[in-house]
Structure formats: C-alpha cells, structure tokens
Design a protein around this motif. Structure first.
Motif, PDB file in Angstrom:
ATOM      1  N   LYS A 167      43.869  11.851  70.368  1.00  8.98           N
ATOM      2  CA  LYS A 167      42.726  11.210  69.706  1.00  8.98           C
ATOM      3  C   LYS A 167      41.423  11.989  69.874  1.00  8.98           C
ATOM      4  N   PHE A 168      41.420  12.982  70.758  1.00  8.83           N
ATOM      5  CA  PHE A 168      40.208  13.767  70.979  1.00  8.83           C
ATOM      6  C   PHE A 168      40.117  14.978  70.047  1.00  8.83           C
ATOM      7  N   TRP A 169      41.184  15.258  69.291  1.00  7.52           N
ATOM      8  CA  TRP A 169      41.152  16.415  68.386  1.00  7.52           C
ATOM      9  C   TRP A 169      40.285  16.084  67.175  1.00  7.52           C
ATOM     10  N   ASN A 170      39.508  17.070  66.733  1.00  7.56           N
ATOM     11  CA  ASN A 170      38.690  16.881  65.547  1.00  7.56           C
ATOM     12  C   ASN A 170      38.273  18.224  64.975  1.00  7.56           C
ATOM     13  N   THR A 171      37.916  18.225  63.706  1.00 10.32           N
ATOM     14  CA  THR A 171      37.358  19.430  63.094  1.00 10.32           C
ATOM     15  C   THR A 171      35.864  19.539  63.417  1.00 10.32           C
ATOM     16  N   LYS A 172      35.264  18.413  63.763  1.00  8.18           N
ATOM     17  CA  LYS A 172      33.865  18.382  64.182  1.00  8.18           C
ATOM     18  C   LYS A 172      33.822  18.454  65.706  1.00  8.18           C
ATOM     19  N   ILE A 173      32.642  18.669  66.236  1.00  8.54           N
ATOM     20  CA  ILE A 173      32.471  18.606  67.685  1.00  8.54           C
ATOM     21  C   ILE A 173      32.058  17.171  68.003  1.00  8.54           C
ATOM     22  N   ILE A 174      33.029  16.378  68.371  1.00  7.48           N
ATOM     23  CA  ILE A 174      32.805  14.975  68.726  1.00  7.48           C
ATOM     24  C   ILE A 174      33.104  14.861  70.220  1.00  7.48           C
ATOM     25  N   VAL A 175      32.114  14.428  70.980  1.00  3.27           N
ATOM     26  CA  VAL A 175      32.254  14.387  72.437  1.00  3.27           C
ATOM     27  C   VAL A 175      32.079  12.955  72.930  1.00  3.27           C
TER      28      VAL A 175
END
Length: 177
Positions: free
Chosen positions: A93-101
């Motif tokens: 669930k932490f994978w993303n194309t954006k930098i979501i922290v």
C-alpha cells in the motif's frame, strides 16, 4: 507485430499501475500521509508520455526493425518486469508513482529494498533504455535515458528529504550501511 504486442502490454501495465497508485494514495492520505514533490510530478508524467510518443513515432515512422540481439534485450526487459512487480508487492500500500509519505511509518526493508534504496528507479531507467533498443529506436533510447537521469536528480533528493523528515528512513537506510 511484436512491437504492437509489447507496447500494448506496457501501456496497459502503466494504466493498471496508475489505478493502483491512486488507490494507494487515497488510503495513505486517509491515514495522514502527505505528498512531496508535487511540482515536479507533472514533468515526470510528461516525460513518460513523451517517451511512448517518441518510441511509437521512431519505430513506426522510421520503420525500425527488431534488434539483432532482440532475444537478449527482450530477456532483460522481461526480467525488469518481474523486478518491477517485486518492488510493487514489497511496498504494498506504500507504493506510488507520486512521493506520498506517511509520517512516522516504518520504511519498507524487504524485497529489493533490503539491499538498495531505490530499486524501482533503476528498473525504470533500464526500461527506458532497453525497450527502445529492442526495436532499434536509438534516438528515443538516448534522449529519454538522459532526461530520466535529469529527472532523478530532482526526484530522489526530494523523496529522500521527505522520508528523512517524516519516517525512520535515516535510521534504516543511512545509518545502517
């Protein structure tokens, strides 16, 4: 024929990844996550869209044929796809194309992230080089490899700064070398 199949599969894969990224972003933000690097993200998206346009144009307009070493290049490309899936599944669930922290989250230290900090960026760089070379699209291979290198000089420091400030990233990756 092979070009049409490969490019269709890759584009479909990217669309599925965007769906997964949106779903993950929604979940992470509901948990209190924030986005870093939003100003450069449209440029990264544009880079990838232009990559496909350039590849399609170069191969179709200039009638590029398969490389003489296409089995080798296809094997590299297929291995990168397996590694890509490994990266995505390792981050979950932490994978993303954006930098979501997600503040105070424990950074992922499994899968390829056990050994290197940004394996997915290495995979993308490999794809941007190998996919065009598979079809002798040398202009696209060189141009987008260089553009991607430039983009990573912006993206990686932005991502690392956000992770250092909001998670245990420094402890996990920078102090445990």
């Amino acid at each position: 024929m092979l070009f049409g199949i490969v490019i269709s599969i890759v584009i479909l894969q990217r669309l599925i990844e965007l769906f997964i990224a949106r779903r993950n972003e929604k979940w992470m933000k509901s948990q209190g996550a924030f986005e870093a690097g939003a100003t450069h993200y449209p440029f990264m998206v544009g880079l990838h869209i232009l990559f496909f346009i350039s590849l399609l144009t170069e191969v179709l307009f200039f009638n590029r044929e398969l490389s003489l070493i296409w089995p080798f290049l296809l094997a590299i490309f297929l291995v990168t796809q397996l590694l890509r899936i490994w990266c995505l599944s390792s981050l979950g669930k932490f994978w993303n194309t954006k930098i979501i922290v997600l503040p105070n989250a424990q950074v992922v230290r499994k899968g390829p992230y056990k050994w290197i900090r940004h394996p997915n960026y290495i995979i993308v760089a490999t794809e941007l080089l190998v996919l065009p070379l598979l079809f002798n699209a040398f202009f696209t291979a060189v141009l987008f490899t260089l553009l991607n290198c430039w983009m990573m000089t912006v993206r990686i420091p932005t991502e690392e700064k956000a992770l250092k400030e909001a998670t245990n990233y420094t402890k996990e990756f920078l102090l445990n070398k």
